[in-house]
Scaffold this active site. Structure first.
Site, PDB file in Angstrom:
ATOM      1  N   ASP A  49       0.853  -1.194   0.000  1.00 35.31           N
ATOM      2  CA  ASP A  49       0.000   0.000   0.000  1.00 35.31           C
ATOM      3  C   ASP A  49       0.885   1.239   0.000  1.00 35.31           C
ATOM      4  O   ASP A  49       1.955   1.232  -0.613  1.00 35.31           O
ATOM      5  CB  ASP A  49      -0.936  -0.048   1.220  1.00 35.31           C
ATOM      6  N   HIS A 116      -3.473   6.455   3.993  1.00 35.37           N
ATOM      7  CA  HIS A 116      -4.249   5.315   3.503  1.00 35.37           C
ATOM      8  C   HIS A 116      -3.675   3.978   3.978  1.00 35.37           C
ATOM      9  O   HIS A 116      -4.413   3.088   4.427  1.00 35.37           O
ATOM     10  CB  HIS A 116      -4.298   5.367   1.977  1.00 35.37           C
ATOM     11  N   SER A 472     -11.371  -0.026  -0.469  1.00 39.99           N
ATOM     12  CA  SER A 472     -10.164   0.036   0.353  1.00 39.99           C
ATOM     13  C   SER A 472     -10.420  -0.306   1.802  1.00 39.99           C
ATOM     14  O   SER A 472      -9.468  -0.546   2.550  1.00 39.99           O
ATOM     15  CB  SER A 472      -9.536   1.432   0.269  1.00 39.99           C
TER      16      SER A 472
END
Length: 621
Positions: A49, A116, A472
């Site tokens: 990621d 994120h 996500s």
């Protein structure tokens, strides 16, 4: 009035307590924890990621040590020439280096300035220790972690912090998978890998360089997860067939400034002549197709860039017999891609996608629209596991106590409007199942783009937890469930995990009849997945042969055989199938036993010389 105020405050406190567990309750994870005592301990999570903030409490154990075995920061070039880095790119930090930096409060070795990667890793395996009640913990809070930072997102300056430029190099995928494979072997733990990136475009038929690398990784025994994508809710796929000498017009409506890409794929055995009409009516072309698989016809037309490539020249390294017509538009208005069937010997079928084009961005096709086919290319690999996202909760109380919510993105129970849809361009089912990612609560770190506003930080989270939504969030939730399955049975193969998950789904009025290319096999059920995992390794369970009480127990329990038996053997196994105790009895009707091990689920196998054996489960609290 006073009693009313107290009651309202009580309701408000209940709402705050309820914020974290909503997705967990939806998939029956609370029952998994209660009945089986699972935590992900002894399982490895590989997260590909945007990196991780390893100083967040979620990733530090009860002794103050990091839970990270490695951070591989592929974006940081400083370690590329390190003799201990055989991969040629990035910088590697091992557990000891991370732990030393953590304990000494050294400058960060690597971080996630966007937020994120930290948030999504928290959904999988954060331990929730940023609050006293731990309500925001992830699915597998004791799992070991490897974080691979493979990309950067762009964001502007905020709150006195500098912005960040985007970085992405798809060739890093194969390197990341090799690193992961090497470290899984080194650590010797059962593992599940999530690559939480991907957008519409490419051949999406499993043939690209990247999809093949993923399949090779899975064939090596490594479970791999990639969410279906966030490109739903817009007419961003067009397909049809063109016959010999037929002319068709693909109308592309571009309303958003910036670049818009059409990515069209068709057979190498066919030939399409291409022209373009601008919004002002001017026409460019026609341009003949590339002659053969090694040829290319590229045109720079100012506001239109055309890349027409034979099968050996296209941009995705596909090994399929397909060529690519990639077109970038930089103006706004309605453009036409005019296609003529110059030579059609293989049916003239084509598929084209638009990017960016989703529920939030009104770029779209106006002709030849066929819904679905918006899966991202990495998710189209043949052997991976592909979740999609549905809504369970569209609101939250923020750090200031203000109720916030998403509107127009689906009601509880519905598919999130932004979820991409299947099938793949070669007609395979996608996704595998749906998980509730609207909305999840997870780790946020200060001074990141995610935490720039109190509106996304959640009440009761001490400024260390916020929201994550979209695929996500659904994909990490699913990955955490797989980690619990591997805790139960470390020998599960990727194929077995996929099959168990597909067979552990439920359908309802929202999913309709399953499987389908919107919901896959339905909504994931963690409790059923764990039960089916357990059943996979048990030869015979007969709940009527004898009884165990109390169950659950504090450790001591009684086995009632119902009548007197001779030559009785009692064996106790843990969830890994390991024998932890065995005792023989000349004769017995009731037997008092004790489990001298940690809380969790155990199997009690009772065998007799004449009647064979039976097995029951027991929970030690």
């Amino acid at each position: 009035m006073k009693n009313t105020i107290i009651f309202l405050c009580f309701l408000f406190s209940l709402q705050l307590i309820a914020q974290g567990p909503i997705p967990r309750a939806e998939v029956n994870l609370d029952e998994v924890y209660t009945q089986y005592g699972l935590s992900g301990e002894g399982v490895l999570i590989v997260m590909i990621d945007r990196g991780i903030n390893y100083t967040h409490p979620d990733f530090i154990d009860e002794n103050g040590n990091t839970r990270l075995a490695y951070i591989y920061d592929m974006v940081d070039p400083t370690g590329a020439n390190d003799p201990n880095n055989p991969y040629g790119v990035g910088t590697i930090h091992n557990h000891d280096a991370i732990n030393t930096a953590l304990i000494n409060n050294d400058p960060l070795l690597s971080t996630d300035r966007f937020g994120h990667g930290t948030a999504t890793t928290g959904i999988i395996c954060g331990n929730g220790s940023g609050t006293t009640d731990g309500q925001f913990h992830g699915v597998a809070p004791k799992a070991t972690i490897i974080s691979i930072k493979i990309t950067h997102d762009y964001f502007p300056p905020f709150n006195g912090q500098p912005g960040q430029d985007a970085f992405w190099d798809p060739s890093y995928i194969a390197i990341a998978l090799q690193f992961a494979s090497d470290k899984i072997a080194e650590l010797g733990l059962p593992a599940v890998t999530l690559m939480n990136i991907g957008s519409i475009g490419g051949p999406t038929d499993g043939s690209s360089t990247y999809s093949r690398a993923i399949d090779q990784y899975v064939q090596s025994g490594h479970t791999f997860v990639c969410g279906i994508g966030d490109d739903g809710g817009r007419d961003n796929h067009a397909s049809g067939t063109i016959s010999q000498d037929q002319t068709i017009e693909l109308l592309v409506n571009k309303t958003i400034a910036g670049n818009l890409r059409s990515d069209l794929w068709y057979s190498e055995n066919d030939r399409f002549t291409v022209s373009f009409q601008r919004p002002n009516g001017t026409v460019e072309g026609p341009f003949a197709a590339p002659n053969g698989p090694n040829d290319a016809v590229d045109q720079n037309l100012g506001d239109i860039f055309m890349y027409h490539r034979g099968k050996n020249q296209e941009f995705w390294g596909s090994d399929a017999n397909r060529r690519e017509l990639m077109v970038d538009f930089t103006g706004t208005g309605t453009y036409k891609i005019i296609l003529q069937g110059a030579t059609i010997t293989d049916g003239g079928e084509f598929h084209s996608t638009l990017n960016p084009s989703n529920f939030a961005l009104n770029n779209r096709f106006l002709s030849y629209v066929v819904h679905g086919y918006s899966i991202n290319d990495y998710a189209s690999a043949t052997l991976n596991i592909v979740p999609t996202d549905y809504v369970i909760n569209d609101g939250w109380y923020d750090l200031d106590g203000v109720f916030r919510h998403f509107t127009g993105q689906g009601d509880p129970g519905e598919l999130w409007i932004g979820s991409s849809g299947g099938p793949t361009q070669d007609g395979r089912l996608a996704p595998d199942f749906a998980a509730p990612g609207e909305i999840a609560f997870c780790a946020y770190s200060p001074d990141t783009y995610y935490s720039r506003s109190n509106s996304t930080l959640v009440q009761g989270g001490n400024g260390l937890y916020g929201i994550q939504n979209a695929v996500s969030a659904a994909a990490p939730l699913s990955t955490g469930i797989m980690a619990l399955m591997l805790e139960v049975n470390p020998n599960l193969t990727p194929g077995q995990i996929k099959t168990i998950l597909r067979n552990s789904c439920r359908e309802d009025s929202f999913t309709g009849s399953v499987p389908n290319n919107t919901w896959g096999y339905g909504k994931i059920d963690a409790l059923l997945a764990i039960q089916n995992t357990i059943s996979l390794g048990i030869d015979h369970i007969d709940n009527k042969a004898f009884v165990i009480y109390p169950n659950p127990s504090k450790g001591s329990f009684t086995i009632d055989l119902g009548k007197e038996y001779t030559d009785v053997t009692v064996q106790i196994y843990n969830m890994l199938g390991q024998l932890i105790s065995e005792e023989n009895y000349t004769s017995a009707k009731t037997i008092e036993k004790q489990i001298n091990a940690s809380a969790g689920m155990y199997f009690i196998k009772v065998s007799t010389a004449k009647e064979g054996s039976n097995t029951l489960r027991i929970i030690k609290q």
